[in-house]
Design an enzyme around this catalytic site. Structure first.
Site, PDB file in Angstrom:
ATOM      1  N   ASP A 383       0.854  -1.182   0.000  1.00 31.08           N
ATOM      2  CA  ASP A 383       0.000   0.000   0.000  1.00 31.08           C
ATOM      3  C   ASP A 383       0.896   1.241   0.000  1.00 31.08           C
ATOM      4  O   ASP A 383       2.079   1.167   0.329  1.00 31.08           O
ATOM      5  CB  ASP A 383      -0.898  -0.024   1.237  1.00 31.08           C
ATOM      6  CG  ASP A 383      -1.954   1.068   1.202  1.00 31.08           C
ATOM      7  OD1 ASP A 383      -2.195   1.607   0.110  1.00 31.08           O
ATOM      8  OD2 ASP A 383      -2.515   1.372   2.263  1.00 31.08           O
ATOM      9  N   ASP A 665      -4.061  -2.276   5.514  1.00 31.60           N
ATOM     10  CA  ASP A 665      -4.421  -1.680   6.800  1.00 31.60           C
ATOM     11  C   ASP A 665      -5.926  -1.581   7.016  1.00 31.60           C
ATOM     12  O   ASP A 665      -6.377  -1.487   8.141  1.00 31.60           O
ATOM     13  CB  ASP A 665      -3.803  -0.287   6.949  1.00 31.60           C
ATOM     14  CG  ASP A 665      -4.136   0.621   5.781  1.00 31.60           C
ATOM     15  OD1 ASP A 665      -4.985   0.248   4.947  1.00 31.60           O
ATOM     16  OD2 ASP A 665      -3.552   1.726   5.699  1.00 31.60           O
ATOM     17  N   ASP A 669      -8.982  -4.717   3.059  1.00 30.74           N
ATOM     18  CA  ASP A 669      -7.752  -5.441   2.703  1.00 30.74           C
ATOM     19  C   ASP A 669      -7.708  -6.843   3.290  1.00 30.74           C
ATOM     20  O   ASP A 669      -6.814  -7.623   2.964  1.00 30.74           O
ATOM     21  CB  ASP A 669      -6.518  -4.666   3.201  1.00 30.74           C
ATOM     22  CG  ASP A 669      -6.386  -3.311   2.540  1.00 30.74           C
ATOM     23  OD1 ASP A 669      -6.776  -3.198   1.362  1.00 30.74           O
ATOM     24  OD2 ASP A 669      -5.912  -2.368   3.196  1.00 30.74           O
TER      25      ASP A 669
END
Length: 912
Positions: A383, A665, A669
């Protein structure tokens, strides 16, 4: 009901359960009971005294459930059992509450509800009863003596814990040290060795007498003791380490209101009366009542389950003979030496050692095997926000009323207000303060704190630069409906009722998404005017300009909505664009170097983000991820590509041989973290749902820590390879030496007890020495290990064969020509030679241990003093083995006597 014996046994069991409960709860007649309670007590006593009637009652209930049970699947039967249990609990609690009176302790504490009654309310899930009988949330607040505005007072926490208990589950008691000893003794090989030791003692004493006949047996027993001791110590310490890690994992921090201010506390410090604030992805820390909020959905899948043998024959008699003893000892020796029992120990030690070190490096390993798997990772999907960047966001630019303006935070409020027309500013602040899932609170020190995601925090900080009174905006309007942000729609929407009587929708999110929903724009007078194509192009250019400066773009818009009775949805079109904000999120220090380390190690880095593609490309270039020949593509465009085009964009996409690590996070996800080979969740910005689905939790949200995990993973893999190389060399040399010698001369130079000692001690201390080698910089300069690569490499076979040939040559010369070389004569020459061969064999393994430290380089002494554990293990290995080498006396040495028949007095330094 069938007369099946299992059915009858089941009914009988339920009948006994009912009897046990009735005796426990209705043994004594209640004092001053109501008529209903007295009637139930008498019925309970009658059922206890009439087992046949109780049996019939249970059977009758079973008959009624028979038809329904047949139509259910096996999985649904458990649900029926839960419902029956729940109904039984309601009946039990109903009886208990009918007799209930407040205890003296509860009344003195200032509470007007018993813990048992509170537990009943939670179990019942009866909303109607909560409102009518208890007065809803306000009524419960009065009963537990708490202010819904200020929360629990800190000084009351010990009293509340004493009355209502602590927010912890009753933990299963840890296994004792003796339990680990018992489990270690269950090993089949050790059991065989124990039998061998007993037989050896019996045969030895019967044939050679006391104490000579007990040496071999005691040696085996001592060997078993040491192996068990080392194994138990390792397993026990590892269990304590896992227990500490489990406590760390369960220690979740939650937001509560207490002492009149917002604060973070441990989940274990929650008490009855605490006001808990939950956000998307949070774990519900305890049972409670819903006070206020919007669009609440709770995943209860973890509660409901919906988410959708050797030695068979007994030994009867033994034939006491040397032949049986020799055969058994040799057979056990071959078994022990041929099988590398130390391999599981080496693997466990390596993984546990790496886990402990990674904890020091701010990485919490939730699954032990993840340490090794991460070493094989060939691709990391990371990410952007919070992992590659600092996650400390600040609004630095804003496009509004057709102009891009720089936001300088050091300016005073009046200067900042002059940048934006007053009527436009009012709409902008309404959008910021109303359409948010964060809060502005006052801390104990009186300072303003913003609780929420970094993006929301940045927007609120931007709004507070112009208007310091956040609560005034929030109190003016009533929220009707909220649609939280999600990664599919890429927007957050809210519907509010204005003080003037109208209804207004606010929306914010990804610039491209929001802009496509707008057909109007706010002009300098605060009026909604039609959005022309020229203005749309100008806004698109502004968005791309912000993105090229690595700014995160967000658009904000609003829409006047007709007030209708049913407002189930928030509109998705015909909005008026307010502004475009550019949010700066700097790249973390050290990320570029960490990315270069990964690329040098053959690990491909893919950045996956929901941001504007130009923003993503700018950050990726700054981090060193996107090169000149690299490709950046949006998800929808990629999905539209043909298979051949996909293969051209991403090499080897369809080979499915990559070992993929994924970072995340958010709650969205969680599926990717769960399905990846290695799931890496962020410890600071990550939600509890993400952490629960991850293998490793990165405690500092830093990409550099991910690289450390990869280094330790490779170190674990290499450590296990080193031990396998070392162990196979020991086994090959020991077995080949004895085999060739036995075939050639009929005897073996290495005795059973010596081989047992060498194998067991080498297994444990060798594993300890090689498993605790720290990672070196060279590990990240080689490609990752693929899925289908052979564990024993060509280099390992070269080292094993080379070491084995060298050791076999040395031991062969000593075995077949040692007496001539060392001029050994006499009856004890064989014992002396075998002792020397054993010494040589031991030192060969010590050298083999050191050589195994590096399988490729010639300089194997580099970094040998880097870890005290390795030095201590090698030293102890030499010391323990050599201390156990027997001294063989010359039994038939001639004794010099004088003419008078007396022996001479011993003399010389050796006899002093």
């Amino acid at each position: 009901l069938s007369s099946n014996s299992l059915d009858l046994l089941w009914i009988h069991f339920l009948s006994r359960v009912m009897e046990k409960y009735l005796r426990k709860n209705f043994d004594v007649q209640p004092k001053n009971p109501s008529q209903e309670a007295l009637r139930r007590w008498r019925s309970a006593v009658w059922l206890v005294k009439n087992p046949r009637r109780r049996f019939r009652m249970v059977a009758d209930l079973a008959k009624r459930a028979e038809g329904e049970r047949k139509r259910m699947k096996i999985q649904e039967k458990m649900r029926v059992a839960l419902y029956v249990q729940k109904a039984a609990l309601h009946f039990i609690d109903g009886v208990s509450r009918a007799e209930h009176k407040l205890s003296e302790e509860v009344m003195q504490a200032g509470f007007s509800i018993e813990p048992e009654e509170l537990a009943y309310v939670v179990r019942s899930h009866n909303i109607k009863s909560c409102r009518e009988q208890y007065g809803g949330v306000d009524g419960f607040a009065r009963k537990v003596s708490v202010s819904l505005k200020d929360g629990v007072v800190s000084s009351d926490i010990p009293l509340r814990q004493k009355i209502f208990g602590i927010n912890r589950f009753a933990e299963k008691p840890s296994r004792s040290f003796l339990m680990f000893v018992w489990e270690a003794l269950q090993d089949l090989t050790l059991i065989i060795l124990m039998v061998c030791a007993v037989v050896s003692l019996g045969v030895g004493i019967a044939t050679d007498g006391w104490p000579k006949g007990m040496y071999d047996g005691l040696g085996i027993i001592l060997c078993i003791f040491l192996v068990v001791f080392v194994t138990v110590i390792s397993d026990y310490k590892q269990s304590l380490q896992f227990k500490d890690l489990d406590k760390e994992k369960k220690n979740i921090m939650v937001q509560v209101t207490g002492d009149g201010s917002r604060k973070k506390v441990s989940i274990h410090d929650l008490v009855v009366g605490d006001i808990v604030h939950l956000s998307i992805g949070d774990q519900v820390p305890a049972d409670g009542l819903f006070m206020s909020g919007y669009s609440l959905f709770i995943d209860e899948s973890s509660l409901s389950g919906e988410s959708e043998p050797a030695i068979h024959n007994e030994i009867t008699t033994w034939s006491i003979s040397d032949g049986l003893n020799l055969f058994l000892a040799i057979a056990v020796t071959i078994l022990v030496v041929a099988v590398p029992e130390g391999l599981p120990l080496a693997v466990t030690l390596s993984l546990a050692f790496a886990m402990k070190k990674l904890m020091d490096d701010r990485a919490l390993v939730r699954h032990l095997s993840a340490c090794e798997t991460m070493g094989s990772a060939s691709c990391i999907c990371t990410d952007k926000t919070g992992t590659l960047t600092t996650n400390h966001m600040v609004v630095t630019k804003v496009w509004i009323c057709g102009e891009a303006k720089v936001v300088e935070r050091k300016r005073n409020r009046n200067v900042l207000k002059s940048l934006i027309p007053e009527r436009v500013l009012s709409i902008l602040l309404d959008s910021i303060f109303q359409n948010t899932n964060s809060e502005v609170v006052r801390g104990k020190d009186g300072k303003t704190n913003i609780l929420g995601s970094p993006t929301e925090t940045a927007l609120l900080e931007f709004g507070l630069l112009f208007q310091g009174d956040y609560s005034a905006h929030c109190k003016e309007s009533n929220i009707i409906k909220i649609e939280p942000f999600n990664s599919v729609k890429k927007k957050m929407s809210i519907l509010v009722a204005l003080p003037s009587g109208g209804v207004r929708a606010f929306c914010k999110g990804a610039s491209e998404t929001i802009l496509s929903m707008c057909d109007k724009i706010v002009n300098k007078n605060g009026e909604s005017v039609s959005l022309s194509e020229e203005q749309r192009k100008s806004i698109t250019n502004a968005i791309n300009g912000f993105a090229c400066e690595a700014l995160r773009n967000l658009c904000m818009a609003f829409k006047e909505v007709e007030n209708t009775p049913n407002m189930d949805t928030i509109p998705d079109n015909d909005y008026t664009l307010i502004a475009v904000v550019g949010i700066k999120d700097p790249v973390r220090p050290g990320v570029r170097e960490a990315v270069q380390t990964c690329l040098a190690a053959g690990i491909t880095i893919w950045m996956v983000t929901g941001d504007n593609i130009n923003t993503a490309k700018a950050i990726a270039r700054e981090c060193g991820i996107l090169t000149n020949d690299g490709v950046a593509i949006e998800g929808p465009d990629f999905c539209d590509k043909s298979p051949q085009e996909m293969k051209d964009i991403i090499p080897r996409l369809q080979e499915l041989r990559e070992v993929v690590a994924v970072t995340g996070d958010g709650t969205n996800d969680a599926p990717a973290l769960h399905e990846a080979d290695i799931g890496l969740a962020m410890g600071i910005a990550g939600t509890e749902v993400a952490k629960e689905n991850a293998d490793v939790v990165i405690m500092d949200d830093n990409f550099t820590t991910i690289v450390k995990v990869a280094r330790w993973g490779r170190a674990v893999y290499i450590s296990i390879q080193k031990f396998v190389q070392f162990q196979l060399t020991v086994n090959v040399v020991a077995l080949m030496t004895n085999f060739v010698s036995a075939c050639a001369s009929g005897s073996t130079p290495l005795t059973a007890i010596q081989l047992l000692w060498v194998n067991m001690i080498m297994d444990t201390l060798g594993a300890l020495a090689l498993a605790t080698e720290p990672p070196n910089d060279g590990l990240m300069k080689r490609p990752p290990v693929g899925r289908n690569v052979n564990f024993i490499t060509r280099i390992m076979w070269r080292n094993i064969i080379g070491q084995s040939i060298y050791q076999l040559a040395v031991l062969g010369v000593l075995t077949f020509d040692g007496k001539r070389l060392f001029k050994l004569n006499g009856s004890d020459s064989t014992d002396v030679l075998n002792t020397f061969i054993f010494n040589t064999f031991v030192f060969c393994q010590v050298f083999n241990e050191i050589n195994s430290r590096d399988m490729e380089k010639i300089n194997i002494f580099c970094g040998i003093f880097s870890t005290s554990v390795s030095i201590g293990a090698v030293s102890l290995l030499v010391g323990v083995v050599l201390k156990c080498i027997p001294v063989v006396p010359d039994k038939n040495a001639a004794t010099i006597k004088h003419h008078d028949g007396y022996e001479s007095i011993p003399s010389g330094p050796d006899m002093a």
